[in-house]
Design a protein around this motif. Structure first.
Motif, PDB file in Angstrom:
ATOM      1  N   MET A  11     -34.837  16.411   6.519  1.00 19.90           N
ATOM      2  CA  MET A  11     -35.112  15.135   7.192  1.00 19.90           C
ATOM      3  C   MET A  11     -34.629  13.969   6.339  1.00 19.90           C
ATOM      4  N   SER A  12     -34.841  14.059   5.017  1.00 19.76           N
ATOM      5  CA  SER A  12     -34.384  12.999   4.105  1.00 19.76           C
ATOM      6  C   SER A  12     -32.865  12.888   4.150  1.00 19.76           C
ATOM      7  N   ARG A  13     -32.199  14.037   4.169  1.00 22.14           N
ATOM      8  CA  ARG A  13     -30.734  14.043   4.226  1.00 22.14           C
ATOM      9  C   ARG A  13     -30.251  13.295   5.471  1.00 22.14           C
ATOM     10  N   ARG A  14     -30.843  13.571   6.608  1.00 23.99           N
ATOM     11  CA  ARG A  14     -30.419  12.940   7.860  1.00 23.99           C
ATOM     12  C   ARG A  14     -30.657  11.429   7.830  1.00 23.99           C
ATOM     13  N   LYS A  15     -31.788  11.012   7.238  1.00 24.06           N
ATOM     14  CA  LYS A  15     -32.080   9.584   7.168  1.00 24.06           C
ATOM     15  C   LYS A  15     -31.091   8.872   6.249  1.00 24.06           C
ATOM     16  N   ILE A  16     -30.781   9.509   5.118  1.00 24.82           N
ATOM     17  CA  ILE A  16     -29.827   8.901   4.178  1.00 24.82           C
ATOM     18  C   ILE A  16     -28.469   8.751   4.851  1.00 24.82           C
ATOM     19  N   GLU A  17     -28.015   9.814   5.530  1.00 26.39           N
ATOM     20  CA  GLU A  17     -26.710   9.762   6.199  1.00 26.39           C
ATOM     21  C   GLU A  17     -26.699   8.720   7.311  1.00 26.39           C
ATOM     22  N   ALA A  18     -27.869   8.528   7.970  1.00 25.65           N
ATOM     23  CA  ALA A  18     -27.932   7.593   9.090  1.00 25.65           C
ATOM     24  C   ALA A  18     -27.790   6.134   8.650  1.00 25.65           C
ATOM     25  N   ILE A  19     -28.287   5.794   7.455  1.00 24.33           N
ATOM     26  CA  ILE A  19     -28.249   4.395   7.020  1.00 24.33           C
ATOM     27  C   ILE A  19     -26.973   4.049   6.254  1.00 24.33           C
ATOM     28  N   LEU A  20     -26.147   5.057   5.940  1.00 29.54           N
ATOM     29  CA  LEU A  20     -24.928   4.777   5.190  1.00 29.54           C
ATOM     30  C   LEU A  20     -23.874   4.147   6.090  1.00 29.54           C
ATOM     31  N   PRO A  21     -23.186   3.124   5.610  1.00 28.60           N
ATOM     32  CA  PRO A  21     -22.036   2.605   6.361  1.00 28.60           C
ATOM     33  C   PRO A  21     -20.994   3.715   6.530  1.00 28.60           C
ATOM     34  N   GLU A  22     -20.218   3.634   7.598  1.00 25.62           N
ATOM     35  CA  GLU A  22     -19.261   4.713   7.885  1.00 25.62           C
ATOM     36  C   GLU A  22     -18.305   4.949   6.720  1.00 25.62           C
ATOM     37  N   ARG A  23     -17.854   3.873   6.089  1.00 24.98           N
ATOM     38  CA  ARG A  23     -16.917   4.030   4.966  1.00 24.98           C
ATOM     39  C   ARG A  23     -17.550   4.812   3.836  1.00 24.98           C
ATOM     40  N   VAL A  24     -18.812   4.456   3.476  1.00 27.52           N
ATOM     41  CA  VAL A  24     -19.504   5.152   2.388  1.00 27.52           C
ATOM     42  C   VAL A  24     -19.828   6.590   2.802  1.00 27.52           C
ATOM     43  N   ARG A  25     -20.217   6.766   4.068  1.00 30.30           N
ATOM     44  CA  ARG A  25     -20.538   8.113   4.543  1.00 30.30           C
ATOM     45  C   ARG A  25     -19.325   9.032   4.459  1.00 30.30           C
ATOM     46  N   ASN A  26     -18.164   8.520   4.855  1.00 31.99           N
ATOM     47  CA  ASN A  26     -16.938   9.335   4.801  1.00 31.99           C
ATOM     48  C   ASN A  26     -16.553   9.649   3.359  1.00 31.99           C
ATOM     49  N   GLU A  27     -16.691   8.642   2.487  1.00 28.94           N
ATOM     50  CA  GLU A  27     -16.352   8.866   1.083  1.00 28.94           C
ATOM     51  C   GLU A  27     -17.328   9.843   0.442  1.00 28.94           C
ATOM     52  N   ALA A  28     -18.629   9.736   0.792  1.00 32.40           N
ATOM     53  CA  ALA A  28     -19.629  10.656   0.267  1.00 32.40           C
ATOM     54  C   ALA A  28     -19.339  12.084   0.721  1.00 32.40           C
ATOM     55  N   ALA A  29     -18.926  12.242   1.986  1.00 33.04           N
ATOM     56  CA  ALA A  29     -18.580  13.573   2.496  1.00 33.04           C
ATOM     57  C   ALA A  29     -17.369  14.128   1.750  1.00 33.04           C
ATOM     58  N   ARG A  30     -16.382  13.255   1.472  1.00 30.86           N
ATOM     59  CA  ARG A  30     -15.188  13.713   0.751  1.00 30.86           C
ATOM     60  C   ARG A  30     -15.539  14.185  -0.662  1.00 30.86           C
ATOM     61  N   VAL A  31     -16.377  13.395  -1.354  1.00 28.77           N
ATOM     62  CA  VAL A  31     -16.794  13.776  -2.703  1.00 28.77           C
ATOM     63  C   VAL A  31     -17.677  15.012  -2.658  1.00 28.77           C
ATOM     64  N   GLY A  32     -18.580  15.067  -1.682  1.00 28.78           N
ATOM     65  CA  GLY A  32     -19.484  16.207  -1.563  1.00 28.78           C
ATOM     66  C   GLY A  32     -18.763  17.509  -1.323  1.00 28.78           C
ATOM     67  N   ASN A  33     -17.605  17.456  -0.658  1.00 25.61           N
ATOM     68  CA  ASN A  33     -16.842  18.676  -0.395  1.00 25.61           C
ATOM     69  C   ASN A  33     -16.187  19.245  -1.640  1.00 25.61           C
ATOM     70  N   THR A  34     -16.243  18.503  -2.737  1.00 27.83           N
ATOM     71  CA  THR A  34     -15.680  19.018  -3.997  1.00 27.83           C
ATOM     72  C   THR A  34     -16.744  19.672  -4.872  1.00 27.83           C
ATOM     73  N   ILE A  35     -17.998  19.711  -4.402  1.00 32.17           N
ATOM     74  CA  ILE A  35     -19.113  20.261  -5.177  1.00 32.17           C
ATOM     75  C   ILE A  35     -19.847  21.277  -4.318  1.00 32.17           C
ATOM     76  N   LYS A  36     -20.217  22.413  -4.929  1.00 27.77           N
ATOM     77  CA  LYS A  36     -20.908  23.455  -4.182  1.00 27.77           C
ATOM     78  C   LYS A  36     -22.016  24.053  -5.036  1.00 27.77           C
ATOM     79  N   LEU A  37     -23.211  24.181  -4.451  1.00 22.77           N
ATOM     80  CA  LEU A  37     -24.332  24.826  -5.126  1.00 22.77           C
ATOM     81  C   LEU A  37     -24.466  26.237  -4.584  1.00 22.77           C
ATOM     82  N   LEU A  38     -24.298  27.228  -5.460  1.00 23.13           N
ATOM     83  CA  LEU A  38     -24.428  28.616  -5.043  1.00 23.13           C
ATOM     84  C   LEU A  38     -25.880  29.045  -5.101  1.00 23.13           C
ATOM     85  N   GLN A  39     -26.179  30.216  -4.538  1.00 23.35           N
ATOM     86  CA  GLN A  39     -27.544  30.733  -4.544  1.00 23.35           C
ATOM     87  C   GLN A  39     -28.053  30.837  -5.972  1.00 23.35           C
ATOM     88  N   LEU A  40     -29.230  30.296  -6.230  1.00 20.89           N
ATOM     89  CA  LEU A  40     -29.752  30.235  -7.589  1.00 20.89           C
ATOM     90  C   LEU A  40     -30.413  31.531  -8.025  1.00 20.89           C
TER      91      LEU A  40
END
Length: 315
Positions: A100-129
């Protein structure tokens, strides 16, 4: 940090806390107390309703609220990674809240920041701990224990502990006063006062069985703070090994919890460990086969020989 950024950060810090001293603000922002005084004065002149109590610190007038601030792409990625991590290691309730927190954060981000965050996020991956996730109901136990910690209620569980010797394992039933949960080295540990041992002990959640919350309430000691709590260090046995040069990088890659010091020499990598008992290191050392040599103590060298002989007999 420039003055404008620092003043905004001070305002957010005051909003987060009830009362804050100038000395504490100076330590947080790594500046002088005199600079903090000037910033507080500037905030007051800008119309921020600040209240100063001599000897106590500063606070915001009740009812004042700072509107939400905007996030940079890097800040947004940090928050989104945090929600991903909570979903992976916490129980179902917190996992839902994280989504729910993730959805709220994504909802308030401006489109430019949201797209840039998605681009940066796609370069990082958390595997099963946890490799054995699903075998033990650890997440369900964490949820139960978390509730017991917050409600200050006793719990009882069966506990399995590995011990030296032919039996290799000891079973017991513990009734404890749960003080807090710690996630360390990929596993949850309960810090609790054990009624059997009459002292604070640590219990791996993955070794628990039959967890039950009891109707009995308790009161946690007023001087106990999980964030500053540090168990006494009783690792008094020193172990030294020599690693073949060609295996040094592999041994470093799988660095053991008890690793204390290392030294490169022409004949190999010398590593020192401190443990409570040699058996804590036995299986880790055996995993490297002939690439390591135990130099001391002699008791561990003997155990290594015995295990090698047993392997030879079996194969």
């Amino acid at each position: 940090m420039n003055k404008t950024d620092r003043m905004l950060a001070i305002l957010m810090e005051l909003q987060r806390r009830e009362v804050t001293r100038a000395e504490d603000l100076a330590a947080i922002f790594e500046t002088s107390v005199r600079t903090i005084y000037r910033d507080i004065q500037a905030l007051s002149e800008a119309g921020v309703p600040l209240v100063g109590a001599p000897g106590r610190g500063y606070s915001l007038m009740e009812g004042y609220f700072l509107p939400p601030v905007s996030f940079t792409a890097e800040e947004a990625v940090t928050l989104l990674l945090g929600t991903d991590l909570v979903q992976r290691i916490f129980d179902a309730e917190y996992g839902t809240k994280a989504e729910m927190s993730r959805r709220k954060i994504e909802a308030i981000l401006p489109e430019r920041v949201r797209n840039e965050a998605a681009r940066v996020g796609n370069t990082i991956k958390l595997l099963q701990l946890r490799a054995h996730a699903g075998i033990h109901p650890e997440k369900a136990y964490v949820e139960v224990l978390r509730g017991a910690v917050l409600e200050e209620r006793k719990v009882r569980f069966g506990y399995s502990k590995k011990i030296p010797g032919p039996d290799g394992e000891r079973q017991s039933v513990r009734t404890v006063l749960p003080y807090g949960l710690v996630f360390v080295q990929g596993a949850w540990t309960l810090v609790a006062y054990c009624e059997l041992r009459r002292e604070i002990r640590h219990f791996r959640v993955s070794r628990m069985s039959g967890l039950t919350v009891l109707p009995d309430f308790f009161q946690k000691p007023s001087d106990f703070n999980l964030q500053v709590y540090a168990p006494p260090d009783d690792r008094n046995l020193r172990i030294e090994i020599r690693v073949n040069p060609e295996a040094a990088d592999r041994v470093r890659e799988f660095r053991n919890f008890y690793w204390e010091a290392e030294e490169e020499r022409p004949e190999g990598l010398y590593v020192t460990f401190r443990v409570r008992q040699p058996e804590e290191m036995l299986h880790w050392l055996l995993g490297f086969g002939a690439d390591i040599v135990v130099l001391e103590p002699e008791s561990l060298r003997k155990r290594m020989r015995e295990e090698a002989e047993n392997l030879f007999k079996r194969y």
